[in-house]
Enzyme design. Structure first.
Site, PDB file in Angstrom:
ATOM      1  N   ARG A  53      19.265 -67.332  -4.274  1.00  0.00           N
ATOM      2  CA  ARG A  53      18.937 -68.766  -4.350  1.00  0.00           C
ATOM      3  C   ARG A  53      17.709 -69.150  -3.512  1.00  0.00           C
ATOM      4  O   ARG A  53      17.631 -70.242  -2.928  1.00  0.00           O
ATOM      5  CB  ARG A  53      20.132 -69.651  -3.945  1.00  0.00           C
ATOM      6  CG  ARG A  53      21.368 -69.435  -4.749  1.00  0.00           C
ATOM      7  CD  ARG A  53      21.192 -69.809  -6.223  1.00  0.00           C
ATOM      8  NE  ARG A  53      22.356 -69.382  -6.954  1.00  0.00           N
ATOM      9  CZ  ARG A  53      22.420 -68.192  -7.598  1.00  0.00           C
ATOM     10  NH1 ARG A  53      21.382 -67.371  -7.633  1.00  0.00           N
ATOM     11  NH2 ARG A  53      23.513 -67.858  -8.240  1.00  0.00           N
TER      12      ARG A  53
ATOM     13  N   SER B 192      27.165 -75.952  -7.611  1.00  0.00           N
ATOM     14  CA  SER B 192      27.760 -75.405  -6.383  1.00  0.00           C
ATOM     15  C   SER B 192      27.064 -76.000  -5.169  1.00  0.00           C
ATOM     16  O   SER B 192      25.839 -75.997  -5.078  1.00  0.00           O
ATOM     17  CB  SER B 192      27.600 -73.887  -6.345  1.00  0.00           C
ATOM     18  OG  SER B 192      28.387 -73.333  -7.360  1.00  0.00           O
TER      19      SER B 192
ATOM     20  N   GLU C 229      23.821 -74.934  -0.587  1.00  0.00           N
ATOM     21  CA  GLU C 229      22.931 -74.402  -1.632  1.00  0.00           C
ATOM     22  C   GLU C 229      21.978 -75.509  -2.091  1.00  0.00           C
ATOM     23  O   GLU C 229      20.861 -75.250  -2.512  1.00  0.00           O
ATOM     24  CB  GLU C 229      23.778 -73.906  -2.822  1.00  0.00           C
ATOM     25  CG  GLU C 229      22.934 -73.372  -3.966  1.00  0.00           C
ATOM     26  CD  GLU C 229      23.733 -72.594  -5.007  1.00  0.00           C
ATOM     27  OE1 GLU C 229      24.689 -71.899  -4.644  1.00  0.00           O
ATOM     28  OE2 GLU C 229      23.368 -72.709  -6.195  1.00  0.00           O
TER      29      GLU C 229
HETATM   30  C1  LIG Z   1      26.754 -78.649 -13.473  1.00  0.00           C
HETATM   31  C2  LIG Z   1      25.777 -77.787 -12.725  1.00  0.00           C
HETATM   32  C3  LIG Z   1      25.879 -76.408 -12.815  1.00  0.00           C
HETATM   33  C4  LIG Z   1      24.966 -75.587 -12.114  1.00  0.00           C
HETATM   34  N1  LIG Z   1      25.087 -74.233 -12.236  1.00  0.00           N
HETATM   35  C5  LIG Z   1      24.212 -73.424 -11.570  1.00  0.00           C
HETATM   36  C6  LIG Z   1      24.314 -71.998 -11.673  1.00  0.00           C
HETATM   37  O1  LIG Z   1      25.167 -71.448 -12.363  1.00  0.00           O
HETATM   38  N2  LIG Z   1      23.413 -71.259 -10.989  1.00  0.00           N
HETATM   39  C7  LIG Z   1      22.424 -71.821 -10.223  1.00  0.00           C
HETATM   40  O2  LIG Z   1      21.616 -71.080  -9.641  1.00  0.00           O
HETATM   41  N3  LIG Z   1      22.315 -73.164 -10.112  1.00  0.00           N
HETATM   42  C8  LIG Z   1      23.176 -73.972 -10.761  1.00  0.00           C
HETATM   43  N4  LIG Z   1      23.060 -75.334 -10.654  1.00  0.00           N
HETATM   44  C9  LIG Z   1      22.031 -75.930  -9.765  1.00  0.00           C
HETATM   45  C10 LIG Z   1      20.693 -76.250 -10.448  1.00  0.00           C
HETATM   46  O3  LIG Z   1      20.855 -76.541 -11.816  1.00  0.00           O
HETATM   47  C11 LIG Z   1      19.706 -75.088 -10.285  1.00  0.00           C
HETATM   48  O4  LIG Z   1      19.431 -74.838  -8.923  1.00  0.00           O
HETATM   49  C12 LIG Z   1      18.382 -75.379 -11.007  1.00  0.00           C
HETATM   50  O5  LIG Z   1      17.635 -74.213 -11.037  1.00  0.00           O
HETATM   51  C13 LIG Z   1      17.571 -76.488 -10.339  1.00  0.00           C
HETATM   52  O6  LIG Z   1      16.509 -76.806 -11.220  1.00  0.00           O
HETATM   53  P1  LIG Z   1      15.911 -78.287 -11.275  1.00  0.00           P
HETATM   54  O7  LIG Z   1      14.811 -78.299 -12.253  1.00  0.00           O
HETATM   55  O8  LIG Z   1      16.995 -79.264 -11.474  1.00  0.00           O
HETATM   56  O9  LIG Z   1      15.325 -78.374  -9.810  1.00  0.00           O
HETATM   57  P2  LIG Z   1      15.326 -79.637  -8.857  1.00  0.00           P
HETATM   58  O10 LIG Z   1      16.730 -79.917  -8.438  1.00  0.00           O
HETATM   59  O11 LIG Z   1      14.553 -80.740  -9.448  1.00  0.00           O
HETATM   60  O12 LIG Z   1      14.518 -79.048  -7.615  1.00  0.00           O
HETATM   61  C14 LIG Z   1      15.001 -77.982  -6.847  1.00  0.00           C
HETATM   62  C15 LIG Z   1      13.874 -77.561  -5.898  1.00  0.00           C
HETATM   63  O13 LIG Z   1      12.803 -77.040  -6.668  1.00  0.00           O
HETATM   64  C16 LIG Z   1      11.596 -77.773  -6.410  1.00  0.00           C
HETATM   65  N5  LIG Z   1      10.847 -77.832  -7.666  1.00  0.00           N
HETATM   66  C17 LIG Z   1      11.302 -78.170  -8.897  1.00  0.00           C
HETATM   67  N6  LIG Z   1      10.317 -78.039  -9.809  1.00  0.00           N
HETATM   68  C18 LIG Z   1       9.222 -77.628  -9.144  1.00  0.00           C
HETATM   69  C19 LIG Z   1       7.884 -77.319  -9.525  1.00  0.00           C
HETATM   70  N7  LIG Z   1       7.446 -77.411 -10.788  1.00  0.00           N
HETATM   71  N8  LIG Z   1       7.016 -76.922  -8.559  1.00  0.00           N
HETATM   72  C20 LIG Z   1       7.414 -76.820  -7.265  1.00  0.00           C
HETATM   73  N9  LIG Z   1       8.666 -77.096  -6.851  1.00  0.00           N
HETATM   74  C21 LIG Z   1       9.562 -77.488  -7.777  1.00  0.00           C
HETATM   75  C22 LIG Z   1      12.041 -79.129  -5.889  1.00  0.00           C
HETATM   76  O14 LIG Z   1      11.052 -79.708  -5.089  1.00  0.00           O
HETATM   77  C23 LIG Z   1      13.298 -78.721  -5.095  1.00  0.00           C
HETATM   78  O15 LIG Z   1      12.920 -78.225  -3.840  1.00  0.00           O
HETATM   79  C24 LIG Z   1      23.946 -76.175 -11.334  1.00  0.00           C
HETATM   80  C25 LIG Z   1      23.842 -77.578 -11.268  1.00  0.00           C
HETATM   81  C26 LIG Z   1      24.749 -78.382 -11.949  1.00  0.00           C
HETATM   82  C27 LIG Z   1      24.608 -79.870 -11.876  1.00  0.00           C
END
Ligand SMILES: Cc1cc2nc3c(=O)[nH]c(=O)nc-3n(C[C@H](O)[C@H](O)[C@H](O)COP(=O)(O)OP(=O)(O)OC[C@H]3O[C@@H](n4cnc5c(N)ncnc54)[C@H](O)[C@@H]3O)c2cc1C
Length: 294
Positions: free
Chosen positions: A169, A218, A288
């Site tokens: 992560r 998580s 996380e």
């Molecule tokens: C129901 C549910 C289930 C999930 N299951 C999983 C799972 O199985 N495994 C898992 O790993 N995660 C899981 N997650 C967590 C989440 O979906 C992941 O961590 C996902 O990869 C986050 O992506 P995001 O685009 O939403 O990032 P964001 O939440 O928008 O951002 C996360 C971080 O990335 C940075 N960021 C985003 N885009 C960019 C960019 N273009 N350039 C620079 N920085 C950037 C942000 O500044 C922040 O620091 C889950 C979440 C939910 C709600």
């Protein structure tokens, strides 16, 4: 709220962060900006440097707990120009704001193997890269060939996989940059096998995760040789609630928003969980999720 659309994209003043947060939590951001193209983003960055203004890049906001207080800077979404995917002979090139699950679906549709176990993760490609998102023993970092980024000084760089330290992560140094796109190198597989893996995983998520409530997935990382959910359940915290934030009865490592949860409710609940789990097992749980504007 005030919206301005122009050649530089869309700018919304006094934006309610709840609207984009998968937790449905967050205060007001002074601005929310969706550049229409890379030039708009470059102009914004230059101006932000000149005026010393704060900004923060968001993907699908599915892994961030936004504070309830006002954010005096600009949240930036790249969805105005990085929502694309291109098929290559040995994989795909995907834009940062493309939904990871769309990429998974398209890759399987083209018999590309490697992303299928990431089915159902609600993030974008950019967010998945920063978090090295993973599930069922697979992580996005496994497939990365290179990542194209922009520095905060407005310079383009291409980072090869060997320059990125993909760990659980975490993917240093990606968080220091603005991610624009990535090449994911994939092997060919049997479409019907890949589809079966995807269907089974989506069913498991539906069965085991409280997808009917807003959450950030998580909350805590997996501790060595253990599971955060198991520890939280053993500590008797399933269903425990502070304000509108509740430890899910379906999956104890999920905190769900029962309607009016504040960031404070969630962070207080996290403190209680950490305290109780530590008292019971001696294990310190590590969050996380990302905390923003605390
Ligand atoms: C129901 C549910 C289930 C999930 N299951 C999983 C799972 O199985 N495994 C898992 O790993 N995660 C899981 N997650 C967590 C989440 O979906 C992941 O961590 C996902 O990869 C986050 O992506 P995001 O685009 O939403 O990032 P964001 O939440 O928008 O951002 C996360 C971080 O990335 C940075 N960021 C985003 N885009 C960019 C960019 N273009 N350039 C620079 N920085 C950037 C942000 O500044 C922040 O620091 C889950 C979440 C939910 C709600």
């Amino acid at each position: 709220m005030m919206k301005t659309t122009g050649p530089d994209g869309l700018l919304i003043r006094n934006f309610s962060i709840k609207r984009i947060s998968s937790f449905r939590i967050g205060g007001i951001a002074r601005s929310y900006y969706i550049p229409g193209d890379i030039s708009g983003l470059l102009r914004f960055l230059k101006q932000a440097r000149e005026t010393n203004s704060d900004y923060y890049i968001v993907g699908n906001a599915s892994n961030i707990l936004f504070n309830d207080r006002m954010y005096k800077g600009t949240l930036i979404s790249l969805k105005g120009f990085t929502n694309y995917i291109q098929l290559e002979k040995d994989g795909v090139t995907a834009g940062a704001s493309l939904a990871l699950d769309t990429a998974v679906d398209l890759c399987i549709g083209n018999s590309f193997k490697g992303l299928e176990k990431l089915s159902g993760i609600p993030g974008s490609i950019g967010g998945a890269l920063v978090m090295n998102a993973g599930a069922f023993g697979s992580e996005i970092g496994d497939c990365v060939e290179w990542v194209k980024v922009l520095t905060h000084l407005g310079r383009f760089r291409t980072l090869l996989k060997k320059e990125i330290n993909f760990t659980y992560r975490k993917a240093e140094p990606l968080e220091k940059y603005i991610i624009l796109e990535a090449k994911l190198r994939l092997k060919k597989g049997q479409k019907k096998d890949l589809l079966k893996i995807r269907r089974d995983i989506l069913k498991k998520r539906q069965k085991n995760q409280p997808l009917e409530y807003p959450s950030c997935g998580s909350i805590f990382k997996r501790p060595e040789n253990n599971f955060a959910g198991t520890l939280i359940e053993k500590a008797g915290l399933k269903g425990f609630r502070i304000g509108g934030a509740e430890v899910s009865r379906k999956h104890a490592n999920f905190i769900i928003n029962r309607g009016k949860a504040s960031a404070r409710d969630v962070s207080q609940l996290m403190d209680v969980i950490r305290g109780e789990v530590h008292k019971m097992s001696g294990i310190i749980l590590e969050p996380e999720i990302k905390f923003f504007n605390f």
